[in-house]
Scaffold this motif. Sequence first.
Motif, short mmCIF file in Angstrom:
data_model
loop_
_atom_site.label_atom_id
_atom_site.label_comp_id
_atom_site.label_asym_id
_atom_site.label_seq_id
_atom_site.Cartn_x
_atom_site.Cartn_y
_atom_site.Cartn_z
N GLY A 80 0.79 -1.19 -0.16
CA GLY A 80 0.13 0.03 0.09
C GLY A 80 0.95 1.27 0.00
O GLY A 80 2.03 1.29 -0.18
N TYR A 81 0.24 2.38 0.32
CA TYR A 81 0.92 3.64 0.38
C TYR A 81 1.36 3.95 1.84
O TYR A 81 0.62 4.03 2.75
N HIS A 82 2.68 4.01 2.02
CA HIS A 82 3.25 4.28 3.40
C HIS A 82 2.77 5.39 3.74
O HIS A 82 2.74 6.57 3.29
N GLY A 83 2.25 5.11 5.07
CA GLY A 83 1.60 6.38 5.89
C GLY A 83 0.34 7.12 5.34
O GLY A 83 -0.19 8.07 5.79
N ASP A 84 -0.33 6.27 4.20
CA ASP A 84 -1.63 6.96 3.96
C ASP A 84 -2.62 5.90 3.64
O ASP A 84 -2.76 5.12 2.68
N ALA A 85 -3.21 5.37 4.99
CA ALA A 85 -4.08 4.34 5.07
C ALA A 85 -5.56 4.59 4.05
O ALA A 85 -5.95 3.72 3.50
N GLU A 86 -5.90 5.87 4.05
CA GLU A 86 -7.12 6.31 3.04
C GLU A 86 -6.82 6.10 1.73
O GLU A 86 -7.68 5.27 1.01
N ARG A 87 -5.64 6.37 1.03
CA ARG A 87 -5.29 6.33 -0.19
C ARG A 87 -5.11 4.59 -0.62
O ARG A 87 -5.49 4.11 -1.64
N THR A 88 -4.58 4.03 0.58
CA THR A 88 -4.39 2.65 0.37
C THR A 88 -5.81 1.78 0.31
O THR A 88 -5.91 1.02 -0.63
N ALA A 89 -6.65 2.06 1.04
CA ALA A 89 -7.97 1.63 1.11
C ALA A 89 -8.71 1.77 -0.05
O ALA A 89 -9.61 0.99 -0.62
N ALA A 90 -8.45 3.08 -0.88
CA ALA A 90 -9.32 3.33 -1.97
C ALA A 90 -8.78 2.62 -3.14
O ALA A 90 -9.28 2.40 -4.07
N THR A 91 -7.37 2.37 -3.07
CA THR A 91 -6.70 1.75 -4.11
C THR A 91 -6.83 0.31 -4.35
O THR A 91 -6.97 -0.47 -5.33
N PHE A 92 -6.31 -0.31 -2.85
CA PHE A 92 -6.44 -1.68 -2.94
C PHE A 92 -7.77 -2.38 -2.23
O PHE A 92 -7.74 -2.15 -0.94
N ARG A 93 -8.44 -3.05 -3.04
CA ARG A 93 -9.74 -3.45 -2.69
C ARG A 93 -9.81 -5.05 -2.61
O ARG A 93 -9.15 -5.70 -3.28
N PHE A 94 -10.77 -5.37 -1.72
CA PHE A 94 -11.02 -6.99 -1.83
C PHE A 94 -11.99 -7.10 -2.25
O PHE A 94 -13.41 -6.68 -1.78
N VAL A 95 -12.15 -8.16 -3.16
CA VAL A 95 -13.54 -8.69 -3.72
C VAL A 95 -13.59 -9.97 -3.88
O VAL A 95 -12.54 -10.74 -4.02
N ASP A 96 -14.51 -10.51 -3.08
CA ASP A 96 -14.55 -11.89 -2.63
C ASP A 96 -13.50 -12.65 -2.14
O ASP A 96 -13.03 -13.72 -2.45
N GLY A 97 -13.08 -11.87 -1.25
CA GLY A 97 -11.72 -12.41 -0.56
C GLY A 97 -10.43 -11.99 -1.29
O GLY A 97 -9.43 -12.67 -0.74
N VAL A 98 -10.31 -11.54 -2.48
CA VAL A 98 -9.21 -11.44 -3.24
C VAL A 98 -8.80 -10.09 -3.10
O VAL A 98 -9.57 -9.10 -3.63
N ARG A 99 -7.57 -9.72 -2.96
CA ARG A 99 -7.07 -8.33 -3.09
C ARG A 99 -6.71 -7.91 -4.49
O ARG A 99 -5.99 -8.51 -5.42
N TYR A 100 -7.15 -6.84 -4.94
CA TYR A 100 -7.09 -6.20 -6.07
C TYR A 100 -6.42 -4.90 -6.15
O TYR A 100 -6.77 -4.00 -5.00
N ALA A 101 -5.66 -4.52 -7.06
CA ALA A 101 -5.18 -3.03 -7.06
C ALA A 101 -6.28 -2.42 -8.19
O ALA A 101 -6.26 -3.09 -9.25
N VAL A 102 -7.03 -1.33 -7.78
CA VAL A 102 -7.94 -0.86 -8.37
C VAL A 102 -7.52 0.70 -8.99
O VAL A 102 -8.12 1.56 -7.85
N PRO A 103 -6.87 1.03 -9.90
CA PRO A 103 -6.39 2.43 -10.17
C PRO A 103 -7.62 3.27 -10.34
O PRO A 103 -7.23 4.59 -10.49
N GLY A 104 -8.57 2.74 -11.03
CA GLY A 104 -9.86 3.64 -11.28
C GLY A 104 -9.69 4.20 -12.66
O GLY A 104 -10.76 4.86 -13.24
#
Length: 64
Positions: free
Chosen positions: A21-45
């Motif tokens: 994720g993004y060091h020191g930026d939990a909000e940006r990490t949560a917005a970009t790296f999401r879980f779908v059906d238990g699988v982690r994805y990077a979703v740049p938008g």
Amino acid sequence: MLAPGEPGTGVLANRGPLRPGYHGDAERTAATFRFVDGVRYAVPGDPAELTRTATSGLSTAAPA
């Protein structure tokens, strides 16, 4: 998430080895790296379209 062979528009997502994720930026990490059906994805938008022939392309228009 589109089923195999299902055409549609949406946003790009990538799974596999991903950075933590993004060091020191939990909000940006949560917005970009999401879980779908238990699988982690990077979703740049980035908007994208998937066709019946399983090709994909970037779009400059935002998905509706």
